[in-house]
Design a protein around this motif. Sequence first.
Motif, short mmCIF file in Angstrom:
data_model
loop_
_atom_site.label_atom_id
_atom_site.label_comp_id
_atom_site.label_asym_id
_atom_site.label_seq_id
_atom_site.Cartn_x
_atom_site.Cartn_y
_atom_site.Cartn_z
N TYR A 123 0.85 -1.19 0.00
CA TYR A 123 0.00 0.00 0.00
C TYR A 123 0.89 1.25 0.00
O TYR A 123 2.05 1.20 0.41
CB TYR A 123 -0.91 0.01 1.23
CG TYR A 123 -1.62 -1.31 1.49
CD1 TYR A 123 -2.77 -1.64 0.81
CD2 TYR A 123 -1.09 -2.23 2.41
CE1 TYR A 123 -3.42 -2.85 1.04
CE2 TYR A 123 -1.72 -3.45 2.64
CZ TYR A 123 -2.89 -3.75 1.96
OH TYR A 123 -3.52 -4.96 2.18
N GLU B 115 0.79 5.72 0.63
CA GLU B 115 0.09 6.97 0.92
C GLU B 115 1.14 8.05 1.14
O GLU B 115 2.32 7.76 1.39
CB GLU B 115 -0.83 6.84 2.13
CG GLU B 115 -0.16 6.88 3.49
CD GLU B 115 0.01 8.28 4.05
OE1 GLU B 115 -0.92 9.09 4.03
OE2 GLU B 115 1.12 8.55 4.55
N SER C 60 1.14 12.86 -1.49
CA SER C 60 -0.19 12.34 -1.78
C SER C 60 -0.44 12.34 -3.28
O SER C 60 -1.01 11.38 -3.83
CB SER C 60 -1.25 13.20 -1.07
OG SER C 60 -2.55 12.80 -1.43
N THR D 296 -1.08 9.05 -5.46
CA THR D 296 -2.24 9.01 -6.35
C THR D 296 -1.81 8.59 -7.75
O THR D 296 -2.47 7.77 -8.40
CB THR D 296 -2.92 10.38 -6.38
OG1 THR D 296 -3.37 10.72 -5.06
CG2 THR D 296 -4.11 10.39 -7.32
N VAL E 1 -4.10 2.61 -2.56
CA VAL E 1 -3.29 3.81 -2.35
C VAL E 1 -4.18 4.92 -1.81
O VAL E 1 -5.41 4.84 -1.85
CB VAL E 1 -2.61 4.28 -3.65
CG1 VAL E 1 -1.67 3.21 -4.21
CG2 VAL E 1 -3.64 4.70 -4.70
N GLY E 2 -3.53 5.96 -1.33
CA GLY E 2 -4.28 7.11 -0.83
C GLY E 2 -3.36 8.24 -0.48
O GLY E 2 -2.16 8.20 -0.76
N GLY E 3 -3.92 9.26 0.14
CA GLY E 3 -3.08 10.38 0.50
C GLY E 3 -3.82 11.43 1.29
O GLY E 3 -5.05 11.44 1.37
N HIS E 4 -3.04 12.31 1.89
CA HIS E 4 -3.54 13.39 2.73
C HIS E 4 -3.14 14.73 2.11
O HIS E 4 -1.97 14.96 1.82
CB HIS E 4 -2.93 13.26 4.13
CG HIS E 4 -3.74 13.88 5.22
ND1 HIS E 4 -4.21 15.17 5.16
CD2 HIS E 4 -4.17 13.39 6.40
CE1 HIS E 4 -4.88 15.44 6.27
NE2 HIS E 4 -4.88 14.38 7.03
N TYR F 237 -8.92 3.59 -3.50
CA TYR F 237 -8.30 4.90 -3.30
C TYR F 237 -8.92 5.58 -2.08
O TYR F 237 -10.15 5.69 -1.98
CB TYR F 237 -8.50 5.76 -4.54
CG TYR F 237 -7.87 7.13 -4.46
CD1 TYR F 237 -6.48 7.27 -4.36
CD2 TYR F 237 -8.65 8.29 -4.50
CE1 TYR F 237 -5.89 8.52 -4.29
CE2 TYR F 237 -8.07 9.55 -4.44
CZ TYR F 237 -6.69 9.66 -4.33
OH TYR F 237 -6.12 10.91 -4.26
N SER G 129 -8.91 9.10 0.03
CA SER G 129 -8.58 10.52 -0.07
C SER G 129 -8.92 11.22 1.24
O SER G 129 -10.07 11.19 1.68
CB SER G 129 -9.37 11.14 -1.23
OG SER G 129 -9.12 12.52 -1.36
N MET H 39 -7.42 5.08 7.45
CA MET H 39 -6.90 4.68 6.14
C MET H 39 -6.43 3.22 6.16
O MET H 39 -6.69 2.46 5.22
CB MET H 39 -5.76 5.61 5.72
CG MET H 39 -5.33 5.41 4.28
SD MET H 39 -4.00 6.55 3.75
CE MET H 39 -4.90 8.10 3.66
#
Length: 555
Positions: A369, A371, A377, A381, A394-397, A430, A432, A534
């Motif tokens: 994974y 992030e 981020s 992405t 995956v993800g992000g801040h 995803y 977010s 997350m």
Amino acid sequence: MKKYLLSALALMVSLVAVAQPQQQSNPLPKNVAYNTRSMGGSQDVGRSFNNSPTFFIYPDSPLNEEAAKALVVELGVDKVAEQTHASTFVINPVGEKYDNKADFEAFVELYNRARSGNLKVIGIGNGATFVNTALAATDAAGHIAGILTIGGKTFKAPASSYGVPAYVAGKTAKSVAKPYIAINKATKDGNRYTNAEEPLLCVVVNENTAAQLGEIFSDAWAEVLGKNFRYNNYKHTHYEGMKYGEYGPGELEPYTDWEALGIKRNVVITEQRQGLPWLWYEYWPEELMEGAPAKSVPVMVLLHGNANDPRTQAETSGFIQVAGKERFFVVEMEWQGSRNYGAMGHDGVEQVLYQLLAKYPQLDPSRIYAEGLSAGSMTATALGIKKSHLFAAVGGHSGGIFKGARGLFSNFDAMWDEATQKRGAVEMPYCSVIGTADTTVPYFTPDNYKDNSYLNAWNTYQQMNGMPVVMDLNFDVDPIFGFELKDRHAIKTNKGEGIRMEIGQQYKGEKPLICIVAVMDYGHWNFMPTAQVMWDYFKQFSRDPETKQLIYNGK
């Protein structure tokens, strides 16, 4: 084009900012007897400057510079400062003796100048009385990350307080501790008093009157002061600065101590055939380094923000704390490059992961994974689309996908084209996370949601996942997100004045392929409680290493 280039430059400048106290060119107040800041450590060892402490030390009586420096050494603050990049102030009373009104005003002035989110206040004797009666008994408690008082008189607990972690020592410790226990709403927990809902709000009492100052501070740092930081990201972004009381109390968060969590950090520097070496940090739960079965340990990739210290995400995101609880492997990479280390880029991140899988057979290639924060981020992405064969989610801040020249780290046109080619054939979960008060990478309103970077990211993942692409929002459907999400709920935290997370998911059939977390009235930075949210989302998914198909394991 010129307008977009200027916007891109402004974005880069804003993303470079990091959480460090501002350097002041004007002279310090006359009652500051001594001030120093440690600049020890380097990029590849020790800790980052993120959340470095600031010590305000109030002595029993006025000291000259030499005596003030000797007090810092006697306490042992200098040694901790060297390890943590701390700033240290020894602060005399404004007059011949402490006066709560005058010295409180001096405290506010210095607080505003120091701009520290990790303020530790130490009071000795009469200085302890000032700290107890003028700071702990007022709203200042919500601006202080930890208090150590030695001796001094007790105080009356105010009717309401946000509390403050405290270590109370000296002959008056038992009586002084009572109001601290009251404002922290703490109950006895072994040899300490702890708030049941927020363990960081604790009180430790040391009644050993024979203990030396160095012994007391050492134990206070180990038990209380070194356990947390407090900063304020509410209705603004903390590194932009704030004045005392402007945004209410700071959020109280755990200072990242991987050793205490049973995690070992490895610093890895690898030479490349051409160019600068690569740098990354590995965080291993100690019992898993040798004894875990093959392909059993999930991998969490962290990516720092634009030009940030490469330890930023590990030390500020909350994922090390989650790894300490759930026991998975974490790697933070210097993906962007710096003066001393090469930029990995998307291909380099992939290459490092294959190196890790070869080096550590216990890592699970089906559960990787990623992030990041801000530019990290945006990069995470992009990785989810460009390297969809590698990641399970995956993800992000505080980052999405920008269009045009502003797409510094993930360009919308390129991402959209690849997502279109893969539409329906590739699925990528995803997550977010957005602060709705973010002004660096702004969230949207009903009037300006077109081409918003977060909406661009959601739309791109909707496109690749073969889901309905919702470009036109309707805020009658959902006043925060503008389109229908399932599992809609809110989590009110005990951070600050009760910062709230609004959460919802978009499904493709039975799979929740998009999860959105809006941290209400929050600025541009990590909100540590979202790391658990997350991770809880990520761990539902894996990817078959052979077929590369997504596997949804359910809740």
